[in-house]
Motif scaffolding. Sequence first.
Motif, PDB file in Angstrom:
ATOM      1  N   GLY A  43     -16.377   9.707   9.046  1.00 54.88           N
ATOM      2  CA  GLY A  43     -16.354  11.090   9.502  1.00 54.88           C
ATOM      3  C   GLY A  43     -17.726  11.748   9.615  1.00 54.88           C
ATOM      4  N   LEU A  44     -18.779  11.039   9.235  1.00 53.44           N
ATOM      5  CA  LEU A  44     -20.123  11.635   9.275  1.00 53.44           C
ATOM      6  C   LEU A  44     -20.630  11.776  10.707  1.00 53.44           C
ATOM      7  N   THR A  45     -21.547  12.720  10.901  1.00 56.18           N
ATOM      8  CA  THR A  45     -22.172  12.870  12.225  1.00 56.18           C
ATOM      9  C   THR A  45     -23.238  11.783  12.384  1.00 56.18           C
ATOM     10  N   LYS A  87     -30.424  -9.034   8.144  1.00 55.32           N
ATOM     11  CA  LYS A  87     -31.761  -9.199   7.597  1.00 55.32           C
ATOM     12  C   LYS A  87     -32.093  -8.162   6.522  1.00 55.32           C
ATOM     13  N   HIS A  88     -31.747  -6.904   6.764  1.00 59.77           N
ATOM     14  CA  HIS A  88     -32.241  -5.825   5.897  1.00 59.77           C
ATOM     15  C   HIS A  88     -31.213  -5.191   4.971  1.00 59.77           C
ATOM     16  N   CYS A  89     -29.948  -5.279   5.277  1.00 60.53           N
ATOM     17  CA  CYS A  89     -28.958  -4.444   4.589  1.00 60.53           C
ATOM     18  C   CYS A  89     -27.917  -5.233   3.796  1.00 60.53           C
ATOM     19  N   LYS A  90     -27.614  -6.438   4.278  1.00 61.87           N
ATOM     20  CA  LYS A  90     -26.523  -7.224   3.716  1.00 61.87           C
ATOM     21  C   LYS A  90     -26.680  -7.476   2.221  1.00 61.87           C
ATOM     22  N   SER A  91     -27.914  -7.660   1.755  1.00 58.57           N
ATOM     23  CA  SER A  91     -28.139  -8.008   0.353  1.00 58.57           C
ATOM     24  C   SER A  91     -27.521  -6.974  -0.592  1.00 58.57           C
ATOM     25  N   CYS A  92     -27.521  -5.720  -0.190  1.00 57.21           N
ATOM     26  CA  CYS A  92     -26.896  -4.685  -1.030  1.00 57.21           C
ATOM     27  C   CYS A  92     -25.515  -4.300  -0.510  1.00 57.21           C
ATOM     28  N   HIS A  93     -25.408  -4.089   0.803  1.00 58.01           N
ATOM     29  CA  HIS A  93     -24.153  -3.549   1.346  1.00 58.01           C
ATOM     30  C   HIS A  93     -23.070  -4.603   1.545  1.00 58.01           C
ATOM     31  N   GLY A  94     -23.431  -5.884   1.523  1.00 53.11           N
ATOM     32  CA  GLY A  94     -22.434  -6.943   1.662  1.00 53.11           C
ATOM     33  C   GLY A  94     -22.139  -7.268   3.117  1.00 53.11           C
ATOM     34  N   THR A 124     -23.306   3.385  -7.127  1.00 52.02           N
ATOM     35  CA  THR A 124     -22.175   2.755  -6.446  1.00 52.02           C
ATOM     36  C   THR A 124     -22.330   3.023  -4.948  1.00 52.02           C
ATOM     37  N   ILE A 125     -22.118   2.003  -4.145  1.00 49.17           N
ATOM     38  CA  ILE A 125     -22.294   2.155  -2.700  1.00 49.17           C
ATOM     39  C   ILE A 125     -20.931   2.341  -2.025  1.00 49.17           C
ATOM     40  N   THR A 126     -20.833   3.377  -1.240  1.00 46.82           N
ATOM     41  CA  THR A 126     -19.600   3.644  -0.486  1.00 46.82           C
ATOM     42  C   THR A 126     -19.444   2.601   0.621  1.00 46.82           C
ATOM     43  N   ALA A 127     -18.204   2.148   0.850  1.00 46.15           N
ATOM     44  CA  ALA A 127     -17.959   1.189   1.938  1.00 46.15           C
ATOM     45  C   ALA A 127     -18.126   1.901   3.280  1.00 46.15           C
ATOM     46  N   PHE A 128     -18.662   1.188   4.270  1.00 44.06           N
ATOM     47  CA  PHE A 128     -18.832   1.792   5.590  1.00 44.06           C
ATOM     48  C   PHE A 128     -17.476   1.994   6.275  1.00 44.06           C
ATOM     49  N   SER A 129     -16.448   1.331   5.775  1.00 42.75           N
ATOM     50  CA  SER A 129     -15.109   1.516   6.349  1.00 42.75           C
ATOM     51  C   SER A 129     -14.412   2.747   5.755  1.00 42.75           C
ATOM     52  N   PHE A 173     -29.955   9.859   8.824  1.00 48.89           N
ATOM     53  CA  PHE A 173     -30.717  10.274   7.639  1.00 48.89           C
ATOM     54  C   PHE A 173     -30.463   9.333   6.464  1.00 48.89           C
ATOM     55  N   ARG A 174     -29.207   8.993   6.226  1.00 49.34           N
ATOM     56  CA  ARG A 174     -28.882   8.124   5.095  1.00 49.34           C
ATOM     57  C   ARG A 174     -29.401   6.704   5.312  1.00 49.34           C
ATOM     58  N   ALA A 175     -29.236   6.187   6.542  1.00 47.97           N
ATOM     59  CA  ALA A 175     -29.592   4.793   6.814  1.00 47.97           C
ATOM     60  C   ALA A 175     -31.096   4.577   6.958  1.00 47.97           C
ATOM     61  N   ALA A 196     -29.206   0.914  16.658  1.00 49.22           N
ATOM     62  CA  ALA A 196     -28.419  -0.325  16.750  1.00 49.22           C
ATOM     63  C   ALA A 196     -27.779  -0.640  15.396  1.00 49.22           C
ATOM     64  N   VAL A 197     -28.542  -0.499  14.312  1.00 48.26           N
ATOM     65  CA  VAL A 197     -27.980  -0.776  12.973  1.00 48.26           C
ATOM     66  C   VAL A 197     -26.889   0.242  12.652  1.00 48.26           C
ATOM     67  N   ILE A 198     -27.152   1.496  12.977  1.00 43.80           N
ATOM     68  CA  ILE A 198     -26.168   2.553  12.688  1.00 43.80           C
ATOM     69  C   ILE A 198     -24.877   2.295  13.466  1.00 43.80           C
ATOM     70  N   SER A 221     -26.840  -5.170  -9.551  1.00 39.26           N
ATOM     71  CA  SER A 221     -27.992  -4.773 -10.363  1.00 39.26           C
ATOM     72  C   SER A 221     -28.418  -3.327 -10.081  1.00 39.26           C
ATOM     73  N   LEU A 222     -27.693  -2.628  -9.212  1.00 35.34           N
ATOM     74  CA  LEU A 222     -28.042  -1.236  -8.909  1.00 35.34           C
ATOM     75  C   LEU A 222     -27.244  -0.284  -9.794  1.00 35.34           C
ATOM     76  N   LYS A 223     -27.822   0.897 -10.021  1.00 32.98           N
ATOM     77  CA  LYS A 223     -27.121   1.904 -10.827  1.00 32.98           C
ATOM     78  C   LYS A 223     -26.152   2.704  -9.962  1.00 32.98           C
TER      79      LYS A 223
HETATM   80  C1  HEC Z   1     -31.696  -2.323  -2.231  1.00 32.05           C
HETATM   81  C2  HEC Z   1     -30.322  -2.134  -1.824  1.00 32.05           C
HETATM   82  C3  HEC Z   1     -30.032  -1.543  -0.473  1.00 32.05           C
HETATM   83  C4  HEC Z   1     -30.452  -2.008   0.760  1.00 32.05           C
HETATM   84  C5  HEC Z   1     -31.327  -3.203   1.058  1.00 32.05           C
HETATM   85  C6  HEC Z   1     -29.839  -1.125   1.726  1.00 32.05           C
HETATM   86  N1  HEC Z   1     -29.098  -0.166   1.104  1.00 32.05           N
HETATM   87 FE1  HEC Z   1     -28.078   1.364   1.999  1.00 32.05          FE
HETATM   88  N2  HEC Z   1     -27.548   2.084   0.194  1.00 32.05           N
HETATM   89  C7  HEC Z   1     -27.904   1.543  -1.016  1.00 32.05           C
HETATM   90  C8  HEC Z   1     -27.421   2.396  -2.087  1.00 32.05           C
HETATM   91  C9  HEC Z   1     -27.595   2.155  -3.565  1.00 32.05           C
HETATM   92  C10 HEC Z   1     -26.762   3.479  -1.456  1.00 32.05           C
HETATM   93  C11 HEC Z   1     -26.120   4.692  -2.146  1.00 32.05           C
HETATM   94  C12 HEC Z   1     -27.254   5.682  -2.341  1.00 32.05           C
HETATM   95  C13 HEC Z   1     -26.845   7.003  -2.956  1.00 32.05           C
HETATM   96  O1  HEC Z   1     -25.678   7.417  -2.831  1.00 32.05           O
HETATM   97  O2  HEC Z   1     -27.720   7.648  -3.553  1.00 32.05           O
HETATM   98  C14 HEC Z   1     -26.868   3.250  -0.031  1.00 32.05           C
HETATM   99  C15 HEC Z   1     -26.342   4.094   0.912  1.00 32.05           C
HETATM  100  C16 HEC Z   1     -26.407   3.895   2.266  1.00 32.05           C
HETATM  101  C17 HEC Z   1     -25.814   4.764   3.257  1.00 32.05           C
HETATM  102  C18 HEC Z   1     -25.030   6.031   2.954  1.00 32.05           C
HETATM  103  C19 HEC Z   1     -23.583   5.673   2.641  1.00 32.05           C
HETATM  104  C20 HEC Z   1     -22.792   6.902   2.271  1.00 32.05           C
HETATM  105  O3  HEC Z   1     -22.424   7.045   1.111  1.00 32.05           O
HETATM  106  O4  HEC Z   1     -22.591   7.752   3.140  1.00 32.05           O
HETATM  107  C21 HEC Z   1     -26.084   4.229   4.477  1.00 32.05           C
HETATM  108  C22 HEC Z   1     -25.673   4.754   5.830  1.00 32.05           C
HETATM  109  C23 HEC Z   1     -26.843   3.021   4.237  1.00 32.05           C
HETATM  110  N3  HEC Z   1     -27.028   2.857   2.892  1.00 32.05           N
HETATM  111  C24 HEC Z   1     -27.300   2.193   5.236  1.00 32.05           C
HETATM  112  C25 HEC Z   1     -28.130   1.097   5.012  1.00 32.05           C
HETATM  113  C26 HEC Z   1     -28.701   0.308   6.076  1.00 32.05           C
HETATM  114  C27 HEC Z   1     -28.440   0.524   7.555  1.00 32.05           C
HETATM  115  C28 HEC Z   1     -29.471  -0.645   5.477  1.00 32.05           C
HETATM  116  C29 HEC Z   1     -30.329  -1.692   6.145  1.00 32.05           C
HETATM  117  C30 HEC Z   1     -31.221  -1.247   7.208  1.00 32.05           C
HETATM  118  C31 HEC Z   1     -29.372  -0.463   4.042  1.00 32.05           C
HETATM  119  N4  HEC Z   1     -28.549   0.608   3.805  1.00 32.05           N
HETATM  120  C32 HEC Z   1     -30.007  -1.249   3.101  1.00 32.05           C
HETATM  121  C33 HEC Z   1     -28.595   0.370  -1.216  1.00 32.05           C
HETATM  122  C34 HEC Z   1     -29.199  -0.371  -0.234  1.00 32.05           C
END
Ligand code: HEC
Length: 135
Positions: free
Chosen positions: A95-97, A61-68, A84-89, A103-105, A127-129, A80-82
């Motif tokens: 290795g993160l705590t 619902k909330h994350c897939k649109s950007c994270h795939g 680059t998003i790191t893969a969760f794999s 904090f990131r999520a 649950a999402v984490i 369309s974002l500036k």
């Molecule tokens: C609008 C697009 C967008 C959506 C929606 C989004 N993300 Fe992100 N996410 C990003 C971008 C862009 C980054 C990289 C940010 C940066 O490095 O400054 C990121 C980074 C992260 C990271 C850190 C990855 C790393 O490099 O360590 C986590 C964890 C994360 N997202 C989790 C989530 C979760 C969980 C959700 C849904 C609840 C979510 N994101 C929804 C765009 C998105």
Amino acid sequence: MKVKFVALAMSFIFGAAMIISMSSANLPEAKPWKTPDKYAKMKAPKSTPESIAKGKELYTKHCKSCHGVTGKGDGTKAASLKTTITAFSDKAFKGLTDGDKYFRAVIGRDEMPNFEKKLVSEDERWAVIQYIGTL
Ligand code: HEC
């Protein structure tokens, strides 16, 4: 004489600016994240099949649109974002705590939105984490 000097100085400044902007555009790693103390010590609760299933639902619902779908950072909105998003794999992510991931999520920064209002309970957040940890 004076004009020549000014021209020389100008071209030097332009050259330096070009080099600086080009090298920052080529940086492979985005700027480092710094987890504030408040989050750093957080510990995830134990995951269960139910929490992972809930996490998947929330992720879709909330994350897939950007994270795939598979968390590679290749969602439909990613192009369309500036940033680059790191893969969760990625090893660096694995290795993160727990606190770093929280904090990131949940809090986010810049193009990573804040999810404190959309993921209301701590259960939902963890649950999402936990789910992205399986990707
Ligand atoms: C609008 C697009 C967008 C959506 C929606 C989004 N993300 Fe992100 N996410 C990003 C971008 C862009 C980054 C990289 C940010 C940066 O490095 O400054 C990121 C980074 C992260 C990271 C850190 C990855 C790393 O490099 O360590 C986590 C964890 C994360 N997202 C989790 C989530 C979760 C969980 C959700 C849904 C609840 C979510 N994101 C929804 C765009 C998105």
